[in-house]
Scaffold this active site. Structure first.
Site, mmCIF file in Angstrom:
data_model
loop_
_atom_site.group_PDB
_atom_site.id
_atom_site.type_symbol
_atom_site.label_atom_id
_atom_site.label_comp_id
_atom_site.label_asym_id
_atom_site.label_seq_id
_atom_site.Cartn_x
_atom_site.Cartn_y
_atom_site.Cartn_z
ATOM 1 N N ARG A 92 0.800 -1.573 -0.044
ATOM 2 C CA ARG A 92 0.001 -0.001 -0.102
ATOM 3 C C ARG A 92 0.900 1.242 0.089
ATOM 4 O O ARG A 92 0.377 2.434 -0.120
ATOM 5 C CB ARG A 92 -1.029 -0.017 1.249
ATOM 6 C CG ARG A 92 -2.018 -0.995 0.860
ATOM 7 C CD ARG A 92 -2.945 -1.015 2.166
ATOM 8 N NE ARG A 92 -2.487 -2.023 3.132
ATOM 9 C CZ ARG A 92 -3.052 -2.084 4.366
ATOM 10 N NH1 ARG A 92 -4.032 -1.457 4.993
ATOM 11 N NH2 ARG A 92 -2.065 -2.951 5.058
ATOM 12 N N TYR A 128 33.649 26.227 -7.720
ATOM 13 C CA TYR A 128 33.590 25.366 -8.754
ATOM 14 C C TYR A 128 33.720 25.819 -10.019
ATOM 15 O O TYR A 128 32.980 26.640 -10.611
ATOM 16 C CB TYR A 128 31.899 24.761 -8.691
ATOM 17 C CG TYR A 128 31.455 23.417 -9.396
ATOM 18 C CD1 TYR A 128 32.332 22.448 -9.383
ATOM 19 C CD2 TYR A 128 30.489 23.533 -9.945
ATOM 20 C CE1 TYR A 128 31.859 21.294 -9.969
ATOM 21 C CE2 TYR A 128 29.943 22.356 -10.743
ATOM 22 C CZ TYR A 128 30.715 21.267 -10.858
ATOM 23 O OH TYR A 128 30.355 20.094 -11.341
#
Ligand code: UD1
Ligand code: CA
Length: 453
Positions: A18, A374
């Site tokens: 379920r 980065y």
């Protein structure tokens, strides 16, 4: 009680259909910890020395991994077919045969079980009970096994499907969790048959078997949420809400002020010292510690962060994993800090991103300063000394070191090391052209007029 040995068996082999999930039911999380993890923590809290057996089925390897993160004692047993709760317990037959004084059977999908209930059940064993069933009184008993009592003793548990109309009227229900005297556990569970409407081996049948053998079987009353089982995502959310309510209360009673407690969400491991103030709408992901006197302003999102004493965070701050704020540091509105140490008294007050960095004590990071950590492939570090001043809207291109006492002019793009006490300017020099504004305006006006002809 420490003198009585204990085996706890956690049943976690269910299909969990379920949940409509690709993942095992017991791996769904409450407060950032899998359901089964909550159960393991409660078991450890009740008796850290207890042996632990986990019966796994669907997603066995993942469940094993999740439990392994919390307990290095757990042994795992696979139930290859789902033939009922008694059959599941017998998967751990080898552990059951070790003759512990106490055997506890708990469910992996019943995450709000508390140490106190587990201890209460074992205390009854210590006082001479042979089986102790954790009962509760739900608002609506439909679907639960009913506890049939006679003269204070439990004589049977009848599953809803097998119950008579009379038995269905009983409101005292089986929470599913059970403590058994280790001397009888294996013998009783092995004797269970599957002659019921579902054709399953019901663990609950040990009650009538034990009663028939003249053993002492009782039920104790535990708070409802201790035994609520999770079957679908709506129940998962309800259990989350109950967990959060419990945690908020604990946190407030330990000296933390929550202005609007129902809007603050904690993780399973959030640690907060006394005299912290948390404004409305704050979310804590896992691994956060907050020291005394800190103020976390509204709408902040914090995970994997350490917030030092007397700091100020937010409103609208985001602290990501590895953010560490030393005492009296400030991280203000619309700032993101990741994997960075912010020194004592340092300020990152407006619209900044500080990632993979160290900011020294008392340094001021101006509005809009960005560490460019980065390059699309690799991450680099920015080290900023103490008592420095980084002017607004500067871009700090890592790898980069900025010394103590440095002054960076606003709007700079800094790519090279700045030595101690230097002034760094990384932008074009300003030029003023006298009277040119007026000439420009005349020119633009003429262009617009020619277009409108
Ligand atoms: C069980 C009780 C019921 C009680 C209810 C409380 C039995 C027979 N019934 O019913 O009296 O009111 O809990 O919530 O025990 N499991 C396995 N392998 C199996 C079957 C079950 O590991 O073969 C695990 C499930 O994953 C679950 C737990 O055992 O964690 C309980 O099983 P479930 O089928 O949910 O029992 P209920 O019908 O809810
Ligand atoms: Ca159930």
């Amino acid at each position: 009680m420490a003198s009585r040995s204990c085996l706890t068996i956690i049943l976690a082999a269910g299909e969990g259909t379920r949940m409509k999930s690709s993942m095992s039911k017991v791996l769904h999380e409450i407060a950032g910890l899998p359901l089964v993890g909550h159960v393991v923590k409660a078991v450890q809290g009740a008796d850290d020395g207890a042996d632990l057996a986990v019966v796994v089925g669907r997603g066995a390897a993942d469940v094993q991994k999740a439990v392994g993160k919390i307990s290095d004692k757990a042994r795992f047993y696979e139930q290859t077919e789902r033939l009922g709760t008694a059959h599941a317990v017998l998967a751990a037959r080898e552990a059951l045969a070790e003759s512990h004084d106490d055997v506890l059977v708990v469910f992996g999908d019943t995450p709000l079980i508390e140490e106190t209930s587990l201890r209460a059940a074992r205390n009854k064993l210590a006082e001479g009970a042979d089986i102790v069933v954790m009962g509760f009184r739900p608002e609506n008993p439909t679907g639960y096994g009913r506890l049939v009592e006679e003269n204070g003793k439990l004589i049977a548990i009848v599953e809803e499907k097998d119950a008579t109309d009379e038995q269905r009227k009983i409101t005292f229900c089986n929470g599913g969790l059970m403590a058994l005297n280790g001397k009888h556990a294996l013998q009783l569970i092995s004797a269970v048959k599957n002659d019921n409407s579902k054709g399953e081996y019901y663990l609950t049948d040990v009650v009538k078997l034990a009663h028939a053998q003249g053993l002492n079987v009782i039920a104790i009353d535990v708070p409802v949420e201790n035994v609520i089982g999770i079957n679908n995502r709506a129940e998962l959310a309800e259990a989350e809400a109950l967990w959060q309510a419990r945690k908020r209360r604990d946190v407030m009673l330990s000296g933390v002020t929550l202005i609007a407690p129902e809007t603050v969400f904690f993780a399973h491991d959030t640690l907060i010292e006394a005299d912290v103030l948390i404004e409305p709408n704050v979310f804590f992901g896992p691994k956060v510690t907050v020291e005394c006197g800190a103020v976390i302003h509204a709408f902040s999102h914090v995970e994997g962060a350490h917030i030092g004493a007397n700091t100020s965070v937010g409103p609208f701050a985001r602290l990501r994993p590895g953010a560490k704020l030393a005492e009296k540091a400030k991280v203000g509105n619309f700032c993101e800090v990741k994997n960075a140490d912010i020194g004592a008294g340092a300020k990152v007050n407006h619209l900044s991103y500080i990632g993979d960095a160290t900011v020294g004590a008392e340094t001021n990071i101006g509005a809009g300063v960005i560490t460019c950590n980065y390059d699309g492939y690799n991450k680099f570090k920015t080290i900023i000394g103490s008592n420095a001043f980084v002017g607004s809207n500067s871009a700090l291109v890592a790898p980069l070191t900025i010394g103590n006492g440095v002054y960076v002019a606003s709007g700079s793009v800094i790519t090279d090391e700045v030595p101690e006490n230097a002034l760094a300017l990384g932008r074009a020099r300003q030029v003023n052209k006298e009277g040119r504004a007026e000439i420009l305006r005349e020119k633009y006006k003429a262009i617009k007029a020619s277009k409108n002809k």
